[in-house]
Design an enzyme around this catalytic site. Structure first.
Site, mmCIF file in Angstrom:
data_model
loop_
_atom_site.group_PDB
_atom_site.id
_atom_site.type_symbol
_atom_site.label_atom_id
_atom_site.label_comp_id
_atom_site.label_asym_id
_atom_site.label_seq_id
_atom_site.Cartn_x
_atom_site.Cartn_y
_atom_site.Cartn_z
ATOM 1 N N ARG A 51 0.837 -1.196 0.000
ATOM 2 C CA ARG A 51 0.000 0.000 0.000
ATOM 3 C C ARG A 51 0.873 1.248 0.000
ATOM 4 O O ARG A 51 2.011 1.220 0.456
ATOM 5 C CB ARG A 51 -0.914 0.016 1.232
ATOM 6 C CG ARG A 51 -1.824 -1.205 1.365
ATOM 7 C CD ARG A 51 -2.605 -1.142 2.659
ATOM 8 N NE ARG A 51 -3.519 -2.272 2.804
ATOM 9 C CZ ARG A 51 -3.180 -3.421 3.378
ATOM 10 N NH1 ARG A 51 -1.953 -3.591 3.863
ATOM 11 N NH2 ARG A 51 -4.055 -4.401 3.494
ATOM 12 N N LYS A 90 -1.982 -1.895 7.556
ATOM 13 C CA LYS A 90 -3.389 -1.555 7.749
ATOM 14 C C LYS A 90 -4.033 -2.399 8.838
ATOM 15 O O LYS A 90 -4.822 -1.909 9.645
ATOM 16 C CB LYS A 90 -4.151 -1.726 6.425
ATOM 17 C CG LYS A 90 -5.608 -1.322 6.502
ATOM 18 C CD LYS A 90 -6.275 -1.472 5.154
ATOM 19 C CE LYS A 90 -7.740 -1.066 5.226
ATOM 20 N NZ LYS A 90 -8.420 -1.214 3.906
ATOM 21 N N HIS A 111 -4.126 2.986 -5.639
ATOM 22 C CA HIS A 111 -4.338 1.701 -4.968
ATOM 23 C C HIS A 111 -4.568 0.576 -5.968
ATOM 24 O O HIS A 111 -4.386 -0.597 -5.649
ATOM 25 C CB HIS A 111 -5.519 1.799 -4.009
ATOM 26 C CG HIS A 111 -5.595 0.671 -3.020
ATOM 27 N ND1 HIS A 111 -4.717 0.536 -1.973
ATOM 28 C CD2 HIS A 111 -6.448 -0.388 -2.936
ATOM 29 C CE1 HIS A 111 -5.017 -0.543 -1.275
ATOM 30 N NE2 HIS A 111 -6.058 -1.133 -1.837
ATOM 31 N N ARG A 139 -1.816 -1.870 -6.449
ATOM 32 C CA ARG A 139 -1.811 -3.016 -5.526
ATOM 33 C C ARG A 139 -2.708 -4.123 -6.067
ATOM 34 O O ARG A 139 -2.325 -5.298 -6.049
ATOM 35 C CB ARG A 139 -2.279 -2.566 -4.142
ATOM 36 C CG ARG A 139 -2.523 -3.693 -3.134
ATOM 37 C CD ARG A 139 -2.792 -3.100 -1.762
ATOM 38 N NE ARG A 139 -3.367 -4.047 -0.818
ATOM 39 C CZ ARG A 139 -2.666 -4.910 -0.084
ATOM 40 N NH1 ARG A 139 -1.358 -4.965 -0.225
ATOM 41 N NH2 ARG A 139 -3.253 -5.715 0.766
ATOM 42 N N HIS A 144 -3.240 -9.835 3.376
ATOM 43 C CA HIS A 144 -4.672 -10.058 3.550
ATOM 44 C C HIS A 144 -4.909 -11.186 4.551
ATOM 45 O O HIS A 144 -4.350 -12.269 4.418
ATOM 46 C CB HIS A 144 -5.328 -10.430 2.217
ATOM 47 C CG HIS A 144 -5.409 -9.298 1.255
ATOM 48 N ND1 HIS A 144 -4.509 -9.116 0.239
ATOM 49 C CD2 HIS A 144 -6.285 -8.269 1.166
ATOM 50 C CE1 HIS A 144 -4.825 -8.028 -0.449
ATOM 51 N NE2 HIS A 144 -5.898 -7.502 0.101
ATOM 52 N N TYR A 192 -9.462 -8.797 -4.694
ATOM 53 C CA TYR A 192 -8.321 -8.147 -5.327
ATOM 54 C C TYR A 192 -7.758 -8.942 -6.498
ATOM 55 O O TYR A 192 -6.976 -8.441 -7.279
ATOM 56 C CB TYR A 192 -7.193 -7.942 -4.305
ATOM 57 C CG TYR A 192 -7.438 -6.820 -3.335
ATOM 58 C CD1 TYR A 192 -6.845 -5.576 -3.515
ATOM 59 C CD2 TYR A 192 -8.258 -6.999 -2.238
ATOM 60 C CE1 TYR A 192 -7.061 -4.550 -2.619
ATOM 61 C CE2 TYR A 192 -8.489 -5.972 -1.341
ATOM 62 C CZ TYR A 192 -7.889 -4.746 -1.532
ATOM 63 O OH TYR A 192 -8.116 -3.731 -0.647
#
Length: 357
Positions: free
Chosen positions: A210, A235, A303, A306, A329, A338
């Site tokens: 990120r 995150k 983003h 990513r 994740h 994603y």
């Protein structure tokens, strides 16, 4: 027993003093209302279920949000803190005048519907808010009520946000770069006067990191010899180690050997000193937005680099577990949002399978 007296203004004030309980008082328009409240309150005290509602009646949503922002928000990540400033402002404008006890599920549901419908802009056109925007606003409001109930002792019996439907999460973005778009984009960032923009974009599409993870990196977190980066601030707050491709390693090598690196910071990607004299991470968003507009890629978010990286990891044959260890994740379901596999790549795989028959 309660004491009920008539005030000079013509209202009736009920005062209850009972051993083991703080004094309770409330003013009513009629004597009967004062007597009814006194009987109910005394009965609750006898049964041990009385809740002091006065603090929740006195505190407005505006005051509660300010208290939350002063006590709870500072415990969150810097990026979350900055986003909550706007959310608190919106919630205060719309709901700030209500007392906490008067903010019912019905009122909050109406707020949800109004936000989803959108506000009128200068041209008189209604601009709807996304489901995710409203979800995050309601999440903040709901957490504020949770803290108020568990920690502030305001006498709230329930969290009204839990009694309404949350907007459904929006579909995951499926914006992939075409070969031509990628070439134009990376030629443009490489030509920018500040080479850090190109290095950051290259690292993002090579590693799936990120922007916040890249920008907060310190030099001691990058190990070029072992080709890894140790992320401390993520995150989901869980540190992780990211392996570097040859391309990412070269980007980091150039960044660490930046000839204009100042001596007063160990940030890999540094900005100018602030008012306090301390250097903050390089802020490239304004440049990125102008560059996208010039290239005609206004619908492409940083983003999305990513997304592109994670999708390529999957397409290269890495397992879900291997991809999640790189991307960070926790949920396989979130990871699937994603990993948008290109249909043409699946066609080639299907042809290969059929050729074996």
């Amino acid at each position: 027993m309660a004491t009920i007296v008539k005030t000079d203004s013509g209202t009736w004030k009920a005062v209850i003093r009972k051993a083991g309980w703080p004094s309770a008082a409330k003013t009513f328009r009629t004597k009967r209302d004062a007597e009814d409240w006194s009987r109910r309150t005394e009965d609750e005290m006898v049964r041990g279920v009385h809740i002091l509602r006065a603090p929740a009646e006195r505190m407005t949503v505006k005051d509660a949000l300010q208290k939350y922002q002063a006590e709870v928000t500072p415990t969150k990540r810097p990026t979350t803190q900055s986003r909550e400033v706007k959310r608190v402002s919106i919630l205060t404008d719309q709901l700030g005048k209500y007392s906490l006890i008067a903010l019912t599920a019905e009122v909050i549901a109406q707020y949800r519907d109004d936000r989803l419908a959108g506000d009128l802009n200068d041209k008189g056109v209604r601009v709807p808010r996304s489901n995710n925007t409203v979800r995050l606003e309601l999440a903040l409001l709901g957490h504020m009520f949770t803290v108020a109930i568990k920690e502030w002792g305001l006498g709230l019996t329930y969290n009204p946000v839990l009694n309404i439907r949350r907007p459904a999460p929006g579909p995951g973005r499926n914006r992939r770069l075409s070969t031509e778009e990628e070439q134009r984009l990376f030629e443009a960032v490489a030509a920018h006067s500040n080479p850090m923009l190109g290095w950051i974009a290259g690292i993002a599409i090579s590693t799936g990191m990120r922007s916040s993870e890249i920008l907060t990196l310190r030099r001691n977190q990058v190990d070029l010899e072992r080709r890894i980066v140790r992320l401390l601030e993520t995150k989901n707050t869980s540190p992780r180690t990211v392996p570097l491709t040859k391309e990412a390693t070269e980007y980091f090598r150039q960044a660490l050997n930046n000839p204009i690196r100042p001596f007063d910071t160990d940030l890999v990607f540094f900005g100018e000193p602030g008012k306090d004299g301390k250097r903050q991470p390089y802020q490239f968003n304004a440049v990125w937005v102008r560059l996208k507009k010039k290239l005609g890629l206004t619908d492409f978010h940083f983003h999305d680099l990513r997304h592109e990286a994670v999708s390529r990891f999957v397409e290269s044959g890495l397992s879900d577990q291997e991809v999640s260890s790189i991307s960070g994740h926790r949920s396989m379901q979130m990871l699937k949002r994603y990993t948008h596999l290109r249909a043409e790549d699946l066609v080639n795989k299907l042809d290969a399978i059929n050729s074996l028959k």
